[in-house]
Design a protein around this motif. Structure first.
Motif, short mmCIF file in Angstrom:
data_model
loop_
_atom_site.label_atom_id
_atom_site.label_comp_id
_atom_site.label_asym_id
_atom_site.label_seq_id
_atom_site.Cartn_x
_atom_site.Cartn_y
_atom_site.Cartn_z
N GLY A 1 46.49 10.46 24.95
CA GLY A 1 46.87 11.30 25.25
C GLY A 1 48.00 12.07 26.02
N ALA A 2 49.60 11.57 25.82
CA ALA A 2 50.37 11.11 26.55
C ALA A 2 51.23 12.32 25.50
CB ALA A 2 51.26 10.63 25.94
N CYS A 3 51.00 13.72 24.86
CA CYS A 3 52.01 14.79 24.44
C CYS A 3 51.17 15.88 25.41
CB CYS A 3 51.16 14.96 23.02
SG CYS A 3 49.41 14.60 22.25
N VAL A 4 49.87 15.47 25.45
CA VAL A 4 49.06 16.60 26.25
C VAL A 4 50.02 17.43 27.65
CG1 VAL A 4 46.95 17.26 27.48
CG2 VAL A 4 47.35 15.86 25.18
N GLY A 5 50.04 16.30 28.13
CA GLY A 5 51.47 16.91 29.75
C GLY A 5 53.22 17.27 28.54
N GLU A 6 53.17 16.99 27.59
CA GLU A 6 54.71 17.60 27.30
C GLU A 6 54.76 18.97 26.79
OE1 GLU A 6 57.35 15.22 28.08
OE2 GLU A 6 55.62 13.95 28.37
N CYS A 7 53.55 19.38 26.04
CA CYS A 7 53.58 20.89 25.83
C CYS A 7 53.66 22.00 26.76
CB CYS A 7 52.08 20.63 25.30
SG CYS A 7 51.49 22.67 23.62
N PRO A 8 54.25 22.76 26.42
CA PRO A 8 54.81 24.07 27.79
C PRO A 8 54.17 24.48 27.59
CG PRO A 8 56.17 23.86 25.38
CD PRO A 8 55.05 22.80 25.40
N VAL A 9 53.10 24.95 26.17
CA VAL A 9 52.35 25.85 25.81
C VAL A 9 50.51 25.53 26.16
CG1 VAL A 9 53.79 27.78 24.91
CG2 VAL A 9 52.50 26.13 23.99
N ASP A 10 50.54 24.45 26.36
CA ASP A 10 49.20 24.12 26.93
C ASP A 10 48.16 24.03 24.94
OD1 ASP A 10 48.90 22.63 29.10
OD2 ASP A 10 48.72 24.69 30.00
#
Ligand code: SF4
Length: 55
Positions: A13-22
């Motif tokens: 789940g590390a990538c989830v919070g990084e994405c600017p457009v969810d």
């Protein structure tokens, strides 16, 4: 062309919070990137500890 998460994904789940457009969400087996939402920014690539995200 959207980025994709491969079977290497360990569902951390590390990538989830990084994405600017969810665009990233948990799929049935691995996390998934919504191709319609992804803007190809590439921010998620370096957030993945197992290099599972590629274009
Ligand atoms: Fe989100 Fe950018 Fe990764 Fe696409 S490339 S899933 S917009 S962080």
């Amino acid at each position: 062309m959207a980025y994709k998460i491969s079977a290497e994904c360990v569902s951390c789940g590390a990538c989830v919070g990084e994405c600017p457009v969810d665009a990233i969400s948990q799929g049935e087996t691995v996390y998934e990137i919504n191709a319609d939402t992804c803007i190809d920014c590439g921010v998620c690539v370096s957030s993945c500890p197992v290099d599972a995200i590629a274009e």
